[in-house]
Design a protein around this motif. Structure first.
Motif, PDB file in Angstrom:
ATOM      1  N   LYS A  27     -22.596 -41.421 -11.914  1.00 54.32           N
ATOM      2  CA  LYS A  27     -23.245 -40.533 -10.951  1.00 54.32           C
ATOM      3  C   LYS A  27     -24.239 -39.571 -11.607  1.00 54.32           C
ATOM      4  CE  LYS A  27     -20.502 -38.738  -7.741  1.00 54.32           C
ATOM      5  NZ  LYS A  27     -19.324 -38.184  -7.048  1.00 54.32           N
ATOM      6  N   TYR A  28     -23.860 -39.029 -12.746  1.00 48.85           N
ATOM      7  CA  TYR A  28     -24.667 -37.964 -13.336  1.00 48.85           C
ATOM      8  C   TYR A  28     -25.370 -38.372 -14.626  1.00 48.85           C
ATOM      9  CZ  TYR A  28     -21.567 -35.575 -10.103  1.00 48.85           C
ATOM     10  OH  TYR A  28     -20.863 -35.222  -8.979  1.00 48.85           O
ATOM     11  N   HIS A  39     -26.402 -41.756 -15.090  1.00 52.45           N
ATOM     12  CA  HIS A  39     -27.154 -42.978 -14.807  1.00 52.45           C
ATOM     13  C   HIS A  39     -26.670 -44.142 -15.675  1.00 52.45           C
ATOM     14  CE1 HIS A  39     -30.858 -41.028 -12.724  1.00 52.45           C
ATOM     15  NE2 HIS A  39     -29.744 -40.373 -12.466  1.00 52.45           N
ATOM     16  N   ARG A  40     -25.387 -44.163 -16.003  1.00 50.72           N
ATOM     17  CA  ARG A  40     -24.850 -45.264 -16.807  1.00 50.72           C
ATOM     18  C   ARG A  40     -24.479 -46.406 -15.869  1.00 50.72           C
ATOM     19  NH1 ARG A  40     -21.155 -44.955 -22.193  1.00 50.72           N
ATOM     20  NH2 ARG A  40     -20.779 -47.184 -22.420  1.00 50.72           N
ATOM     21  N   LEU A  41     -25.464 -47.253 -15.567  1.00 56.36           N
ATOM     22  CA  LEU A  41     -25.284 -48.282 -14.564  1.00 56.36           C
ATOM     23  C   LEU A  41     -24.340 -49.388 -15.014  1.00 56.36           C
ATOM     24  CD1 LEU A  41     -28.907 -48.581 -13.145  1.00 56.36           C
ATOM     25  CD2 LEU A  41     -26.970 -47.301 -12.238  1.00 56.36           C
ATOM     26  N   ARG A  87     -30.629 -36.790  -7.809  1.00 57.05           N
ATOM     27  CA  ARG A  87     -29.891 -37.755  -8.633  1.00 57.05           C
ATOM     28  C   ARG A  87     -30.733 -38.970  -8.970  1.00 57.05           C
ATOM     29  NH1 ARG A  87     -24.051 -38.788  -6.373  1.00 57.05           N
ATOM     30  NH2 ARG A  87     -24.055 -36.533  -6.750  1.00 57.05           N
ATOM     31  N   GLY A  88     -31.618 -39.356  -8.064  1.00 57.32           N
ATOM     32  CA  GLY A  88     -32.489 -40.494  -8.318  1.00 57.32           C
ATOM     33  C   GLY A  88     -31.985 -41.815  -7.775  1.00 57.32           C
ATOM     34  N   PHE A  89     -30.739 -41.891  -7.414  1.00 55.66           N
ATOM     35  CA  PHE A  89     -30.175 -43.116  -6.854  1.00 55.66           C
ATOM     36  C   PHE A  89     -28.848 -42.778  -6.181  1.00 55.66           C
ATOM     37  CE2 PHE A  89     -27.760 -42.576 -10.605  1.00 55.66           C
ATOM     38  CZ  PHE A  89     -26.613 -43.355 -10.530  1.00 55.66           C
ATOM     39  N   GLN A  93     -25.115 -43.930  -5.962  1.00 53.41           N
ATOM     40  CA  GLN A  93     -24.165 -44.775  -6.667  1.00 53.41           C
ATOM     41  C   GLN A  93     -23.419 -45.709  -5.723  1.00 53.41           C
ATOM     42  OE1 GLN A  93     -23.810 -41.519  -6.299  1.00 53.41           O
ATOM     43  NE2 GLN A  93     -21.814 -41.217  -5.325  1.00 53.41           N
ATOM     44  N   GLU A  98     -25.427 -48.773  -5.222  1.00 49.43           N
ATOM     45  CA  GLU A  98     -25.376 -49.650  -6.396  1.00 49.43           C
ATOM     46  C   GLU A  98     -24.122 -50.526  -6.382  1.00 49.43           C
ATOM     47  OE1 GLU A  98     -27.860 -49.975  -8.581  1.00 49.43           O
ATOM     48  OE2 GLU A  98     -28.948 -48.524  -7.360  1.00 49.43           O
TER      49      GLU A  98
END
Length: 225
Positions: A85-86, A88-90, A124-126, A128, A131
């Protein structure tokens, strides 16, 4: 090429730091993830010895119909969720999708991610939950509606509030923008705590005609003491 690079520069296990190849966790830490295969209440996913419906759901049935959780929210799951979430470790999302895909395929017509308010999404940019929802919907062979629910109210973070205040905090927060009348909906989210946010979303969906709402979450927090 990727395999060769992994052999020369193996990834470190997120939990213990040993070499884990191309995986987020080493085999030992993966095997020790909290709550894998745990018996749970079929409605709210709180751990139950025999997988029976818990007392709270019997006394006060929530607006959603079912919940399935892959894990319990404890170490290292909590750190992996926060890294997604914070940080960006996809790669964490891929691990979560694999674990959630092991659960039974939902009997549903449509998949929706828990939405973020536009302010939080921009920060956040995305999202989660999106995803997770996209690959899960593909795995289940179901359509996914990414913008079918709008979060109109930028509510205070639920984690910052006492449990008893969380229901009021999210009341009226959502608006359904996509057609769900007569459909069975699966809502995908990362963590379920009190279930207040998911319950409000389910209530909103049913108010506009959804037949049923099932939650699929990465992890379930323990019941409050």
């Amino acid at each position: 090429m990727e395999g060769a690079a992994t052999a020369v520069f193996p990834q470190q296990c997120f939990a213990c730091g040993v070499a884990s190849g191309s995986d987020v966790l080493c085999r030992a830490c993966f095997a020790g993830l909290p709550g894998i295969g745990a018996a749970r209440c079929p409605v709210c996913a709180i751990p139950q010895p025999l997988g029976e419906t818990c007392g709270d759901c019997l006394r006060h049935p929530p607006s959603f119909d079912a919940t399935r959780a892959a894990l319990d929210y404890g170490f290292p799951v909590d750190k992996l969720v926060q890294a997604l979430k914070y940080g960006h470790r996809l790669a964490s999302s891929r691990l979560f999708v694999d674990l959630m895909a092991v659960l039974p395929v939902p009997k549903a017509d449509l998949v929706m991610p828990m939405p973020l308010h536009s302010v939080r999404l921009a920060s956040r940019g995305f999202n989660q939950a999106a995803e997770l929802a996209r690959p899960l919907a593909k795995c289940w062979g179901l359509p996914v509606l990414l913008d079918g629910i709008v979060r109109d109210v930028d509510t205070r973070p639920q984690a910052s509030l006492p449990w008893k205040e969380r229901t009021a905090n999210v009341r009226g927060a959502f608006r359904v923008a996509g057609g769900v009348e007569g459909l069975r909906v699966v809502v995908v989210d990362d963590v379920m705590t009190t279930g207040a946010t998911l319950a409000e979303l389910a209530r909103t969906l049913k108010d506009v005609g959804a037949v049923s709402v099932e939650n699929r979450v990465v992890a379930r927090t323990p019941a409050p003491a």
